[in-house]
Design an enzyme around this catalytic site. Sequence first.
Site, PDB file in Angstrom:
ATOM      1  N   TYR A   1       0.794  -1.231  -0.044  1.00 58.79           N
ATOM      2  CA  TYR A   1       0.142   0.089   0.036  1.00 58.79           C
ATOM      3  C   TYR A   1       0.927   1.274   0.068  1.00 58.79           C
ATOM      4  O   TYR A   1       0.570   2.197  -0.898  1.00 58.79           O
ATOM      5  CB  TYR A   1      -0.665  -0.046   1.258  1.00 58.79           C
TER       6      TYR A   1
ATOM      7  N   GLU B  83       2.172   6.605  -7.130  1.00 62.86           N
ATOM      8  CA  GLU B  83       1.024   7.337  -7.611  1.00 62.86           C
ATOM      9  C   GLU B  83       1.588   8.740  -7.253  1.00 62.86           C
ATOM     10  O   GLU B  83       1.259   9.532  -8.342  1.00 62.86           O
ATOM     11  CB  GLU B  83      -0.018   7.096  -7.019  1.00 62.86           C
TER      12      GLU B  83
END
Lengths: 311, 240
Positions: free
Chosen positions: B162, B169
Site C-alpha cells: 500500500y 502514484e
Amino acid sequence: MSRTIFFEVEILDSKTKEQLCFLDKVEPHSSVGDIKSLFHKSYPKWYPARQALRLDPKGKALRNDDLLQNLPVGTSATLYFRDLGPQLGWTMVFLAEYIGPLLIYLLFYFRVPYIYNHKYTLTSSSHHVVNLACACHSFHYIKRLFETIFVHRFSNGTMPLRATLRNCAYYWGFAAWLAYYINHPLYTPPSYGKTQVRYALIIFVLCEAGNFSVHWSLNSLKCEGAKCRRFPNPSKNPFTWLFFFVSCPNYTYEVGAWVGLSIMTQCVPVALFTFLGFIQMSIWAKGKHKTYTREFKDYPNFRMPILPFIL
Amino acid sequence: MASGEEDGTVEEKETNNKKRTKGAIATAWLTFYNIAMTAGWLVLAVAMVRYYLQKGTHKGLYRNIARTLKFFQTFALLEVGHCAIGIVRTSVIVTGVQVCSRIFMVWFVTNSIRQNEESVILFVVVWTITEITRYSFYTFNLLNHLPYFIKWARYNMFIVMYPLGVIGELLTIHASLPYVRRSGMYSLRLPNKYNVSFDYYYFLIIVMLSYIPLFPQLYFHMLRQRRRVLHGEIVVEKDE
C-alpha cells in the site's frame, strides 16, 4: 395507605461499563428527561442534550418523554450512557449556516482586496444582472434568517457541533465559489440578455413568495415538537395550492428559486449548487412523505414528495 | 381457511427458492468475474516480465502494457455495481473511491502525459501484485477452498504494498505537474459563457493533498480487518 415504590437507576458507560452514577429514590413517573437532568447534576459538563441513554449498549437511544415505569426494567434499572459531543440548538445552527453565505457573497460583490486582480479592487461591475443577482442572493438569505428567528418553531432538538461545522463548510464554501464567478471582472452576462434575466427574476420572486407562504402555513399547524395532529393542507393562499400535488412544497419552491438564480446568472457553480440541493431535498422530502403516509391513514394518495406527478 | 394457510407456506417456499436461485446466480457470476480478473492481471504480470527479460530495460514497458492495464482496471468498475446491488457486502463508497482513484490514474494521468518511467513502473508492479492476490483470494473464498498462503498474502502484503503504491502514484502525479502547467490541458479559462473555470494543475495538487486524509483511513481500515481475521484464527487454535 399505599406506599410509592421508588426506582433505583444505575448509569453505566456504554464502552467501559463502569458505573458513572447511581440514583436511588427515583419517582416511578419520572421521564428519561428527568433522569438526564439528575445525571447532569453529577456531571455538569454533560448537559442533557449531549446524553444518549440506552437500555442496551448497542440499542436505540431512549426518548426524553419515555417514562421510567413504562420501560421493561423492573424497579432497578440499568442505563448505558454515551456522550453525543457538544450540541447546538437548531436556531443557532441555522443562524450560523445562513450568515456565512450572506456575508461572504458581499465580500465578493464589493471586490474586497486580494480576491481578484488588484486593479479591480473595490470596483463595481458594469452589468446590471450582477447587481440583481447580489440583491436576490442577499434577499434569499435575509429571508431565511428572518424565518429562523420569527417564523419557524423548532422542537427542543439539537445538532452535534461537528455536523454543524461540516454543513457550514459546505454552504460557506459553495457561496464563496459561486460568488467568485458572478462578481468576477470577466463575468459574461446571460446569452439571451434582458429577456432571460427578466423571466428568471419572475421565477425567483414567485418561488420565494411560495416558499415563505408554505413556511407560514406549516407554522400555523398545531404541532408539539415533531408530532402534528394534522398534515398540512392547501389554504386560501394560492401559493399553498402546491400542497395538492406535493408533500413538501417548501422544498419545491426552494429548488425553483435556485433554478431561477441559475438561469439569471448563467453560471455553472450556481447550477451545480441547485442540483446538489435538489438531490438532498428530495431525500428529505421522501422521508417526510413516508412519515406522513405512515402517521395519517387518510393521507391523499395523489401527492408526491417533491415534484408534482414525478418524484 | 386451511387452503389459505397452505397458500401462505407455498408462497414462502417460492420466495425462498427465488432467493436461493438469485444467490446461486450471484455466486456463479462473482466466481466468473474474479477468475477473469485474476487471469487478466496474471497476463499483465507475465507481459511485464517478458518485456523486461527481452529488452533488458524498463523503458517503454508502460507503453507496451498500457492498453491491457486500462482494460482490466476499467472493468473493475463493475465492483461498484456489485456493492450497490448487494451481492458483495462492502461499502459502495469505499469501493467507489478506490476504483475511481485507479481509473483517474490510468485514464487522466498516465494516459495523457509523457511519464517519468520509474514511478509508473513502481505503482503498476504494486497494483499487479495486489490485484492478483486480492482476486485469487475472492475466487478461492467463493469456491470455499481458501489456501492459507493466499489468506496470509492478502492480509499481510498490503502492509508494504500500500505505501509503495501510494509513493509511486504521488511521484507520478508530481512529475506530471510541469507538463500540465505548460500545456494547460483539461483546463477552462475565463471568460466563457458558462462563467466557470477549471485549472487541471491545481486540481492535481488538490488530488495529491487528498491522499493525506484518505490514505491513513484506508490503511488503518485494512489493519483492523487484518487483526479481526488473523486474530480470530489464533483464538480458534488455542481451543484446539
